[in-house]
Design a protein around this motif. Structure first.
Motif, PDB file in Angstrom:
ATOM      1  N   ARG A  93     -17.629   2.133   9.293  1.00  0.00           N
ATOM      2  CA  ARG A  93     -16.566   2.123  10.305  1.00  0.00           C
ATOM      3  C   ARG A  93     -17.141   2.286  11.708  1.00  0.00           C
ATOM      4  N   THR A 100     -11.419  -5.419  -2.206  1.00  0.00           N
ATOM      5  CA  THR A 100     -11.363  -4.025  -1.767  1.00  0.00           C
ATOM      6  C   THR A 100      -9.965  -3.457  -1.952  1.00  0.00           C
ATOM      7  N   LEU A 101      -8.961  -4.236  -1.595  1.00  0.00           N
ATOM      8  CA  LEU A 101      -7.583  -3.771  -1.735  1.00  0.00           C
ATOM      9  C   LEU A 101      -7.221  -3.554  -3.192  1.00  0.00           C
ATOM     10  N   ASP A 142     -11.744  -8.719   1.274  1.00  0.00           N
ATOM     11  CA  ASP A 142     -10.554  -7.916   1.573  1.00  0.00           C
ATOM     12  C   ASP A 142      -9.700  -7.706   0.328  1.00  0.00           C
ATOM     13  N   PRO A 176     -13.635  -7.205   7.003  1.00  0.00           N
ATOM     14  CA  PRO A 176     -13.197  -6.299   5.939  1.00  0.00           C
ATOM     15  C   PRO A 176     -13.023  -4.834   6.331  1.00  0.00           C
ATOM     16  N   ILE A 177     -13.965  -4.255   7.072  1.00  0.00           N
ATOM     17  CA  ILE A 177     -13.840  -2.839   7.414  1.00  0.00           C
ATOM     18  C   ILE A 177     -12.639  -2.630   8.329  1.00  0.00           C
ATOM     19  N   TRP A 236     -10.083  -4.627   8.663  1.00  0.00           N
ATOM     20  CA  TRP A 236      -8.877  -5.038   7.931  1.00  0.00           C
ATOM     21  C   TRP A 236      -8.379  -3.925   7.017  1.00  0.00           C
ATOM     22  N   PHE A 237      -9.279  -3.279   6.285  1.00  0.00           N
ATOM     23  CA  PHE A 237      -8.869  -2.257   5.330  1.00  0.00           C
ATOM     24  C   PHE A 237      -8.187  -1.082   6.030  1.00  0.00           C
ATOM     25  N   VAL A 242       0.836  -1.199   0.000  1.00  0.00           N
ATOM     26  CA  VAL A 242       0.000   0.000   0.000  1.00  0.00           C
ATOM     27  C   VAL A 242       0.870   1.248   0.000  1.00  0.00           C
ATOM     28  N   HIS A 280     -16.316   5.360  -1.281  1.00  0.00           N
ATOM     29  CA  HIS A 280     -16.812   4.511  -0.207  1.00  0.00           C
ATOM     30  C   HIS A 280     -17.865   3.544  -0.754  1.00  0.00           C
ATOM     31  N   TYR A 281     -17.926   2.363  -0.142  1.00  0.00           N
ATOM     32  CA  TYR A 281     -18.964   1.402  -0.519  1.00  0.00           C
ATOM     33  C   TYR A 281     -20.353   1.966  -0.253  1.00  0.00           C
ATOM     34  N   PHE A 289      -8.730  -0.400  -4.383  1.00  0.00           N
ATOM     35  CA  PHE A 289      -8.046   0.747  -3.787  1.00  0.00           C
ATOM     36  C   PHE A 289      -6.683   0.989  -4.426  1.00  0.00           C
TER      37      PHE A 289
END
Length: 506
Positions: free
Chosen positions: A449, A484-485, A481, A135-136, A138-139, A21, A385-386, A488
């Motif tokens: 979140r 999402t990654l 995850d 997921p939330i 983790w991100f 990242v 954002h989702y 991103f």
């Protein structure tokens, strides 16, 4: 299997992914554009300048300062501001949350073993790793946000409160509030239920001590009457060392009440019976609460900066969203044929009461989505954002959709309450629901979140399921995850800010 295994598993994926990242997105992203410059001011020794767009206290910044100082004690000891400032890079500051994620995993492991000791270390390890993959949570392990540190502080506060180390728990409670103000609700929740549990413990202890003294007096009399018999001393020892204490405590903890009112009155009676001891034990929480109230009076509200964007609003629909998101995130507990069957059986035991409860809840939910469903400007403008897509593509796809989703919201909450009711008292369940409401309803922005802390608490108190189901859910989390990654990492350079608006497009 245990704490070390959890920490190693989290580090195994968090460290290399954090490096990836930082390599692809080296510059501050989203709210990092506010947090990172602010903590870098602290690294320079400037503690008086504050960005008015930051809404949360500087607790995370203090953690980062301590973290950087521990890694480079020479720069800290030399008090060379320029040298220390150079160390506070975006990558290093982000790695603070990698450490916090490892701590969260270990705390989840210890909490599950404390709440449900029968699960064993192996399953507790799997569960803790699963929490780390949520997921939330983790991100945001890879970004410089307050969420991971906030969860760590709240879990530590909960663990020490359960262990009856109330001063330590209150210290973590104060620090959790210093990271995010709404954590004061969770401190009150833990302290309130801790006082009730402590009062019950004292009540049982006092009663057992009284019964033991009676048995001891009786045994002494029997010994004096049977001094010629050799078995008398053994009889006396058996009477004195009887296991009544343990039996009474277990019986009290499993005591069934016919209704919520009876349980509340019983709690009030026991609190009053031990009011002095309970007050002394829980005075540290009261001190933290008084300081927080003084802060609100001084600040003129709970939010530090950007107050116009975080005005307290009656967002009752937020509570419904949490129910569905939490039930979906804990899929094997809530959306399975066996769960539907259990809920149907639960409702059929008292058809009149359950039908009335369902109709009332359904009516209130429809009113909530109709009158108290708020579309915050940030939700409508920022498509990073989702929630932006869920709002546009699901809830707002047709005017009837928000009403169609209402029965699913109701089902989710009934499932949550039913599951919690199997292991917790009615007062605990009621206070949990009220705490979730106090945290979420005033927030006008729909942000997943905000759901992480109550979701993890809910998961910790959910029934034990097989390792197979836990692993299946873990693989599902991992798939989300990675998706999402990927979204991103491989699209950030296409983000463009639309001039004159708060909208981001690609």
């Amino acid at each position: 299997m245990g704490r070390l295994a959890v920490a190693a598993a989290v580090a195994a994926w968090a460290v290399p992914l954090a490096a990836l990242v930082d390599f692809i997105v080296p510059d501050p992203y989203m709210d990092e554009i506010f947090h990172i410059p602010q903590v870098q001011r602290y690294c320079r020794g400037d503690f008086l300048t504050w960005d008015p767009m930051i809404t949360t206290p500087p607790g995370l910044y203090y953690i980062s300062l301590a973290y950087v100082a521990s890694l480079f004690p020479g720069a800290w000891a030399s008090r060379t501001a320029g040298a220390f400032d150079a160390l506070c890079t975006t990558a290093l500051l982000r790695s603070t949350n990698v450490i916090m994620a490892m701590i969260c995993g270990v705390l989840a492991h210890d909490l599950l073993l404390f709440i449900r000791p029968e699960v064993g270390k192996r399953k507790a390890t799997v569960f803790a790793i699963l929490v780390s993959l949520y997921p939330i949570h983790w991100f945001f392990t890879f970004l410089y946000y307050t969420d991971v540190a906030s969860l760590a502080a709240v879990l530590a506060m909960y663990l020490f409160c359960l262990k009856k180390q109330f001063w330590v728990s209150a210290v973590f409670g104060a620090f959790s509030i210093l990271i995010r103000q709404t954590n004061v609700i969770w401190m009150i929740f833990f302290a309130a239920n801790g006082t009730i549990a402590h009062a019950r413990y004292l009540y049982v202890k006092d009663n057992v001590s009284y019964k033991d003294s009676e048995l001891t007096d009786k045994s002494n009399k029997e010994v004096s009457d049977m001094d010629s018999k050799a078995t008398a001393p053994g009889l006396r020892r058996r009477l004195i060392n009887n296991p009544m204490n343990k039996r009474e405590v277990v019986s009290e903890s499993n005591k069934m009440y016919s209704c919520l009112t009876e349980e509340i009155w019983d709690a009030i009676f026991k609190l009053w019976n031990s009011k002095c001891k309970v007050s002394v034990a829980f005075i540290p929480f009261a001190m933290v609460l008084l300081v927080f109230v003084a802060f609100i009076v001084w600040n003129g509200g709970i939010v530090l900066g950007a107050k116009e964007a975080h005005v307290v609003s009656p967002h009752f629909a937020q509570l419904l969203y949490f129910g569905l998101v939490s039930a979906a995130a804990l899929l094997p507990w809530h959306f399975t044929p066996s769960r539907v069957s259990d809920l149907f059986f639960w409702c059929s035991k008292n058809k009149t009461y359950s039908s009335f409860a369902i109709l009332v809840t359904l009516g209130l939910s429809l009113a909530a989505v109709h009158f108290f469903s708020i579309a915050h400007p940030y939700l409508l403008a920022d498509n990073r954002h989702y929630t932006f897509y869920i709002w546009r593509k699901v809830i707002q796809v047709h005017w009837t959709m928000k009403y169609i989703l209402t029965p699913i919201y109701v089902y989710s909450w009934f499932s949550i309450v039913n599951i919690l009711g199997k292991s917790q008292t009615r007062v605990w369940v009621l206070s949990f629901v009220l705490s979730v409401a106090l945290v979420l309803i005033p927030a006008p922005l729909v942000e997943f979140r905000y759901y992480t802390i109550p979701l993890v608490i809910l998961a910790l108190h959910s029934p034990v399921i097989s390792n197979g189901k836990l692993l299946a859910l873990g693989f599902l989390y991992a798939a989300v995850d990675l998706f999402t990654l990927a979204m991103f990492l491989f699209r950030p350079f296409q983000w463009q800010h639309e001039p004159g608006t708060q909208r981001f497009i690609w």
